[in-house]
Motif scaffolding. Structure first.
Motif, PDB file in Angstrom:
ATOM      1  N   PHE A 170       0.811  -1.122  -0.095  1.00  0.00           N
ATOM      2  CA  PHE A 170      -0.040  -0.196  -0.190  1.00  0.00           C
ATOM      3  C   PHE A 170       1.049   1.159   0.003  1.00  0.00           C
ATOM      4  CE2 PHE A 170      -2.497   3.110   2.487  1.00  0.00           C
ATOM      5  CZ  PHE A 170      -3.747   3.229   1.418  1.00  0.00           C
ATOM      6  N   HIS A 171       0.847   2.229  -0.719  1.00  0.00           N
ATOM      7  CA  HIS A 171       1.457   3.588  -1.001  1.00  0.00           C
ATOM      8  C   HIS A 171       2.963   3.168  -0.832  1.00  0.00           C
ATOM      9  CE1 HIS A 171      -2.272   5.756  -1.132  1.00  0.00           C
ATOM     10  NE2 HIS A 171      -2.473   5.674   0.123  1.00  0.00           N
ATOM     11  N   GLN A 172       3.435   1.845  -1.568  1.00  0.00           N
ATOM     12  CA  GLN A 172       4.838   1.483  -1.306  1.00  0.00           C
ATOM     13  C   GLN A 172       5.996   2.577  -1.748  1.00  0.00           C
ATOM     14  OE1 GLN A 172       5.735  -2.259  -2.262  1.00  0.00           O
ATOM     15  NE2 GLN A 172       8.107  -1.965  -2.131  1.00  0.00           N
ATOM     16  N   VAL A 173       5.841   3.116  -2.855  1.00  0.00           N
ATOM     17  CA  VAL A 173       6.738   4.174  -3.377  1.00  0.00           C
ATOM     18  C   VAL A 173       6.828   5.127  -2.699  1.00  0.00           C
ATOM     19  CG1 VAL A 173       7.654   5.510  -5.188  1.00  0.00           C
ATOM     20  CG2 VAL A 173       6.627   3.189  -5.603  1.00  0.00           C
ATOM     21  N   LYS A 174       5.657   5.844  -2.220  1.00  0.00           N
ATOM     22  CA  LYS A 174       5.796   7.177  -1.286  1.00  0.00           C
ATOM     23  C   LYS A 174       6.369   6.838   0.088  1.00  0.00           C
ATOM     24  CE  LYS A 174       1.909   9.074  -3.938  1.00  0.00           C
ATOM     25  NZ  LYS A 174       0.508   9.445  -3.924  1.00  0.00           N
ATOM     26  N   ARG A 175       5.864   5.548   0.775  1.00  0.00           N
ATOM     27  CA  ARG A 175       6.389   5.384   2.161  1.00  0.00           C
ATOM     28  C   ARG A 175       7.780   4.815   1.969  1.00  0.00           C
ATOM     29  NH1 ARG A 175       2.807   0.377   3.397  1.00  0.00           N
ATOM     30  NH2 ARG A 175       3.714   0.441   5.215  1.00  0.00           N
ATOM     31  N   MET A 176       8.336   4.448   1.111  1.00  0.00           N
ATOM     32  CA  MET A 176       9.816   4.209   0.866  1.00  0.00           C
ATOM     33  C   MET A 176      10.562   5.098   0.834  1.00  0.00           C
ATOM     34  SD  MET A 176       9.872   0.899  -1.869  1.00  0.00           S
ATOM     35  CE  MET A 176      11.564   0.463  -1.426  1.00  0.00           C
ATOM     36  N   PHE A 177      10.338   6.320   0.084  1.00  0.00           N
ATOM     37  CA  PHE A 177      10.925   7.560   0.301  1.00  0.00           C
ATOM     38  C   PHE A 177      10.659   8.286   1.461  1.00  0.00           C
ATOM     39  CE2 PHE A 177      11.428   6.612  -4.504  1.00  0.00           C
ATOM     40  CZ  PHE A 177      12.754   6.937  -4.608  1.00  0.00           C
ATOM     41  N   SER A 178       9.839   8.236   2.053  1.00  0.00           N
ATOM     42  CA  SER A 178       9.510   9.068   3.263  1.00  0.00           C
ATOM     43  C   SER A 178      10.348   8.525   4.296  1.00  0.00           C
ATOM     44  CB  SER A 178       7.794   8.933   3.611  1.00  0.00           C
ATOM     45  OG  SER A 178       7.762   9.242   5.025  1.00  0.00           O
ATOM     46  N   ALA A 179      10.460   7.005   4.319  1.00  0.00           N
ATOM     47  CA  ALA A 179      11.424   6.254   5.366  1.00  0.00           C
ATOM     48  C   ALA A 179      12.814   6.728   5.418  1.00  0.00           C
ATOM     49  CB  ALA A 179      11.173   5.041   4.835  1.00  0.00           C
ATOM     50  N   VAL A 180      13.249   7.227   4.079  1.00  0.00           N
ATOM     51  CA  VAL A 180      14.420   7.873   3.873  1.00  0.00           C
ATOM     52  C   VAL A 180      14.586   9.347   3.987  1.00  0.00           C
ATOM     53  CG1 VAL A 180      15.501   5.506   3.036  1.00  0.00           C
ATOM     54  CG2 VAL A 180      14.565   7.634   1.362  1.00  0.00           C
ATOM     55  N   GLY A 181      13.426  10.079   4.517  1.00  0.00           N
ATOM     56  CA  GLY A 181      13.722  11.495   4.543  1.00  0.00           C
ATOM     57  C   GLY A 181      13.302  12.219   3.028  1.00  0.00           C
ATOM     58  N   ASN A 182      13.079  11.363   2.351  1.00  0.00           N
ATOM     59  CA  ASN A 182      12.555  12.584   1.166  1.00  0.00           C
ATOM     60  C   ASN A 182      11.141  12.289   0.724  1.00  0.00           C
ATOM     61  OD1 ASN A 182      12.940  13.559  -1.468  1.00  0.00           O
ATOM     62  ND2 ASN A 182      14.831  12.324  -1.825  1.00  0.00           N
ATOM     63  N   ARG A 183      10.519  13.084  -0.150  1.00  0.00           N
ATOM     64  CA  ARG A 183       9.320  13.064  -0.424  1.00  0.00           C
ATOM     65  C   ARG A 183       8.806  12.895  -2.017  1.00  0.00           C
ATOM     66  NH1 ARG A 183       5.533  17.025  -1.438  1.00  0.00           N
ATOM     67  NH2 ARG A 183       7.045  18.733  -1.049  1.00  0.00           N
ATOM     68  N   VAL A 184       7.970  12.059  -2.408  1.00  0.00           N
ATOM     69  CA  VAL A 184       7.418  11.948  -3.689  1.00  0.00           C
ATOM     70  C   VAL A 184       6.678  13.043  -4.205  1.00  0.00           C
ATOM     71  CG1 VAL A 184       6.290  10.490  -5.618  1.00  0.00           C
ATOM     72  CG2 VAL A 184       7.654   9.365  -3.790  1.00  0.00           C
ATOM     73  N   VAL A 185       7.150  13.750  -5.329  1.00  0.00           N
ATOM     74  CA  VAL A 185       6.340  15.037  -5.694  1.00  0.00           C
ATOM     75  C   VAL A 185       5.558  14.545  -7.006  1.00  0.00           C
ATOM     76  CG1 VAL A 185       6.521  17.280  -6.717  1.00  0.00           C
ATOM     77  CG2 VAL A 185       8.081  16.630  -4.973  1.00  0.00           C
ATOM     78  N   LYS A 186       5.924  13.703  -7.554  1.00  0.00           N
ATOM     79  CA  LYS A 186       5.241  13.249  -8.696  1.00  0.00           C
ATOM     80  C   LYS A 186       5.497  11.697  -8.948  1.00  0.00           C
ATOM     81  CE  LYS A 186       4.347  14.437 -13.517  1.00  0.00           C
ATOM     82  NZ  LYS A 186       4.344  15.314 -14.869  1.00  0.00           N
ATOM     83  N   LEU A 187       4.478  10.858  -9.434  1.00  0.00           N
ATOM     84  CA  LEU A 187       5.079   9.331  -9.664  1.00  0.00           C
ATOM     85  C   LEU A 187       4.104   8.995 -10.665  1.00  0.00           C
ATOM     86  CD1 LEU A 187       5.952   6.874  -8.302  1.00  0.00           C
ATOM     87  CD2 LEU A 187       3.923   6.570  -7.049  1.00  0.00           C
ATOM     88  N   HIS A 188       4.962   8.348 -11.746  1.00  0.00           N
ATOM     89  CA  HIS A 188       4.129   7.903 -12.822  1.00  0.00           C
ATOM     90  C   HIS A 188       4.654   6.423 -13.117  1.00  0.00           C
ATOM     91  CE1 HIS A 188       2.798   8.303 -17.068  1.00  0.00           C
ATOM     92  NE2 HIS A 188       4.129   7.765 -17.664  1.00  0.00           N
ATOM     93  N   ARG A 189       3.993   5.503 -13.533  1.00  0.00           N
ATOM     94  CA  ARG A 189       4.426   4.180 -14.019  1.00  0.00           C
ATOM     95  C   ARG A 189       4.361   3.848 -15.308  1.00  0.00           C
ATOM     96  NH1 ARG A 189       1.216  -0.401 -10.590  1.00  0.00           N
ATOM     97  NH2 ARG A 189      -0.459  -0.011 -12.247  1.00  0.00           N
ATOM     98  N   GLU A 190       5.700   3.452 -15.538  1.00  0.00           N
ATOM     99  CA  GLU A 190       6.029   3.297 -17.220  1.00  0.00           C
ATOM    100  C   GLU A 190       5.939   1.936 -17.644  1.00  0.00           C
ATOM    101  OE1 GLU A 190       9.881   5.217 -17.832  1.00  0.00           O
ATOM    102  OE2 GLU A 190       8.881   7.179 -17.642  1.00  0.00           O
TER     103      GLU A 190
END
Length: 233
Positions: A186-206
């Motif tokens: 659930f919300h994995q990409v956003k949670r992973m970057f949040s866990a390392v102190g960063n934040r997802v601004v835009k997300l796109h699956r290619e």
């Protein structure tokens, strides 16, 4: 496949009408009367409605470029369902039989796969099959080699007992990366970057597996036989 779904895919009956004919003892499976809507039938079963042999419509497999502010649901909620885009020109019949194989957040754009083949979906979403997904991620802070290494080793997410599976980052520029995952928490990409102190601004699956996004936002196409079969590797 459930008997009620089999009949719906073999006739023009709606869900309520399907239930009525089953409970009215009008359905035989291999010459045996069946009144259980959840009874499992298979491709080689002989299913009849009042003596008429039923044959399901062929399964359908589609690729869509999901735009932002749509949801991966069969019904509209606060935001409209992405499946509404299939109805614009009345190109697709029986849209209600379709579902999305794996979900994207409302603000996430990109590749989604749509089908009415539940077994095919299961093959894509089953965690042990390690189906890869590639995301283009724009970040609020500069990416570092330490983060790249931590993603490859696994990230501890809040509320999760185990580390994430290894994820691989290809750096495009200081705040943009391509991320490859083989799981879908659930919300994995956003949670992973949040866990390392960063934040997802835009997300796109290619990309999912070998299938790459190649249509404009809001558009769709049928998958080729080669693309469909690629998920059975």
């Amino acid at each position: 496949m459930r008997l009620d779904k089999f009949i719906a895919k073999s006739t023009t009956l709606n869900k309520q009408q399907v239930i009525v004919v089953i409970q009215a003892e009008k359905i035989l499976v291999n010459n045996i009367l069946i009144t259980d809507c959840a009874f499992q039938v298979h491709e080689n079963n002989h299913v009849t409605l009042e003596g008429r042999l039923l044959k399901t419509r062929p399964f359908r497999y589609l690729l869509m470029h999901k735009p932002a502010h749509t949801i991966c649901s069969n019904i509209d909620e606060v935001y409209p369902s992405a499946l509404n885009l299939l109805k614009l020109n009345n190109d697709i019949e029986h849209v209600s039989e379709l579902h999305i194989a794996g979900r994207l957040d409302v603000d996430t754009t990109g590749l989604i796969l749509i089908t009415d083949d539940g077994r095919w979906t299961f093959n894509i979403t089953l965690p042990t099959n390690n189906c890869s997904k590639i995301y283009r991620v724009n970040l609020s802070k500069v990416i570092t080699q330490d983060i790249v290494k931590r993603f490859a080793e696994g990230i501890q997410l809040q509320g999760e007992a185990n580390l994430t599976l290894p994820a691989f980052i290809e750096v495009i520029n200081s705040k943009e990366v391509l991320l490859t995952l083989t799981e879908g928490k659930f919300h994995q990409v956003k949670r992973m970057f949040s866990a390392v102190g960063n934040r997802v601004v835009k997300l796109h699956r290619e990309q999912i597996g070998d299938v790459k996004l190649d249509v404009a936002a809001g558009k769709w196409r049928y998958l080729t036989p080669l693309e469909i079969n690629s998920f059975y590797k």
